[in-house]
Scaffold this active site. Structure first.
Site, mmCIF file in Angstrom:
data_model
loop_
_atom_site.group_PDB
_atom_site.id
_atom_site.type_symbol
_atom_site.label_atom_id
_atom_site.label_comp_id
_atom_site.label_asym_id
_atom_site.label_seq_id
_atom_site.Cartn_x
_atom_site.Cartn_y
_atom_site.Cartn_z
ATOM 1 C CD GLU A 110 117.580 -23.467 19.906
ATOM 2 O OE1 GLU A 110 118.017 -24.302 20.726
ATOM 3 O OE2 GLU A 110 116.503 -22.889 20.076
ATOM 4 C CG ASP A 111 118.453 -27.582 22.430
ATOM 5 O OD1 ASP A 111 117.795 -26.837 21.659
ATOM 6 O OD2 ASP A 111 118.159 -27.729 23.624
ATOM 7 C CG ASP A 129 109.263 -29.492 17.925
ATOM 8 O OD1 ASP A 129 108.797 -30.007 16.903
ATOM 9 O OD2 ASP A 129 108.756 -29.670 19.052
ATOM 10 C CG PHE A 136 110.028 -34.677 24.546
ATOM 11 C CD1 PHE A 136 109.670 -33.378 24.206
ATOM 12 C CD2 PHE A 136 110.868 -34.875 25.629
ATOM 13 C CE1 PHE A 136 110.144 -32.292 24.943
ATOM 14 C CE2 PHE A 136 111.349 -33.796 26.370
ATOM 15 C CZ PHE A 136 110.977 -32.512 26.024
ATOM 16 N NE ARG A 172 118.837 -28.573 31.467
ATOM 17 C CZ ARG A 172 118.157 -27.970 30.511
ATOM 18 N NH1 ARG A 172 118.488 -28.160 29.253
ATOM 19 N NH2 ARG A 172 117.137 -27.180 30.808
HETATM 20 P P1 5GP Z 1 110.402 -24.992 18.787
HETATM 21 O O1 5GP Z 1 110.172 -23.620 19.306
HETATM 22 O O2 5GP Z 1 111.234 -25.047 17.538
HETATM 23 O O3 5GP Z 1 109.126 -25.762 18.633
HETATM 24 O O4 5GP Z 1 111.177 -25.780 19.910
HETATM 25 C C1 5GP Z 1 112.469 -25.457 20.161
HETATM 26 C C2 5GP Z 1 112.864 -25.615 21.609
HETATM 27 O O5 5GP Z 1 111.974 -26.488 22.329
HETATM 28 C C3 5GP Z 1 114.197 -26.251 21.671
HETATM 29 O O6 5GP Z 1 115.214 -25.282 21.741
HETATM 30 C C4 5GP Z 1 114.125 -27.092 22.917
HETATM 31 O O7 5GP Z 1 114.493 -26.311 24.023
HETATM 32 C C5 5GP Z 1 112.684 -27.461 23.026
HETATM 33 N N1 5GP Z 1 112.397 -28.786 22.427
HETATM 34 C C6 5GP Z 1 111.742 -29.053 21.262
HETATM 35 N N2 5GP Z 1 111.662 -30.367 21.039
HETATM 36 C C7 5GP Z 1 112.283 -30.962 22.072
HETATM 37 C C8 5GP Z 1 112.549 -32.341 22.404
HETATM 38 O O8 5GP Z 1 112.211 -33.305 21.708
HETATM 39 N N3 5GP Z 1 113.220 -32.556 23.564
HETATM 40 C C9 5GP Z 1 113.624 -31.543 24.381
HETATM 41 N N4 5GP Z 1 114.272 -31.895 25.495
HETATM 42 N N5 5GP Z 1 113.405 -30.247 24.103
HETATM 43 C C10 5GP Z 1 112.736 -29.962 22.961
HETATM 44 MG MG MG Z 2 116.785 -24.901 22.841
#
Ligand code: 5GP
Ligand code: MG
Length: 211
Positions: free
Chosen positions: A123-124, A127, A177, A190
């Site tokens: 994963e990138d 959150d 973010f 990106r």
């Molecule tokens: P989660 O479901 O854990 O809240 O968020 C995970 C996904 O939301 C990540 O895989 C990513 O695609 C997106 N995401 C969450 N935070 C960020 C952020 O700060 N920047 C970006 N570009 N994407 C985010």
């Molecule tokens: Mg992601």
């Protein structure tokens, strides 16, 4: 191994030499958070951890498209340097709409067959953990993986507990973010070598105004 902590306060002085991005993005970022060089060095350490844990096995390294792609490529190359065998798979998942997590995820396209395989989800960014808390059961049930671990480049320091724990984590970052190194905001940014916090101008940018 604990993640590298990126503090809440500014760490890099704003240096024009660091401003390596397409010129049309000028003013779209508020803080340089992590440089590619640091990411690459951390990725090599994560690959060593994975190699120690998966030596003699052929894990499936599963790329969560699109944001994880640069991290994924560099992680695979670091594993190659360590002579670690692996399979490659991809999955496309959508959860964010602009700045907000929608709380729902959608797997776009086929779920790969992972029957009996040890899977490492790449994963990138982690959150809230909502995305992975939906994806992992899908993989367990539909793809029949025998083990699943998460390797994420970034994790956010958020106030509530994350719904999923990642075993392999690159950096712990402030709850802001971020964009760059594969991470987007509405498909922009990106294409940047480093990770930045987005600015209001970046959020307000209309992609149609860019070349
Ligand atoms: P989660 O479901 O854990 O809240 O968020 C995970 C996904 O939301 C990540 O895989 C990513 O695609 C997106 N995401 C969450 N935070 C960020 C952020 O700060 N920047 C970006 N570009 N994407 C985010
Ligand atoms: Mg992601």
């Amino acid at each position: 191994m604990d993640p590298i902590i990126i503090p809440d306060e500014e760490t890099y002085p704003s240096d024009t030499a660091d401003r390596v991005y397409p010129p049309e993005y000028e003013g779209h970022f508020s803080r340089l958070l992590i440089k590619r060089e640091e990411i690459l060095s951390r990725t090599a350490s994560l690959a060593e951890l994975l190699h120690n844990d998966y030596r003699g096995k052929r894990p499936v390294i599963l790329c969560v498209l699109k944001g994880s792609t640069p991290f994924y490529i560099n992680l695979l190359e670091a594993l190659q340097d360590l002579t670690q065998g692996y399979y490659m798979e991809y999955i496309r998942v959508k959860s964010y709409d602009g700045l907000e997590t929608t709380g729902r995820i959608k797997v776009e396209g086929a779920v790969p067959n992972l029957e009996g395989k040890d899977v490492i989800i790449v994963e990138d960014i982690l959150d809230t953990g909502t995305t992975l808390s939906h994806l992992i059961p899908i993989l367990e049930e539909q793809s029949k993986a025998s083990s699943i671990e998460v390797c994420t480049l970034l994790t956010k320091r958020i106030s509530e507990p994350q719904k999923v724990k990642a075993k392999y984590v690159g950096f712990s970052i402030p709850s802001k973010f971020v964009i760059g190194y594969g991470l987007d905001y509405n498909e922009l940014y990106r294409d940047i070598r480093d990770v930045w916090i987005i600015s209001q101008k970046g959020i307000d940018c209309d992609p149609k105004s860019l070349p």
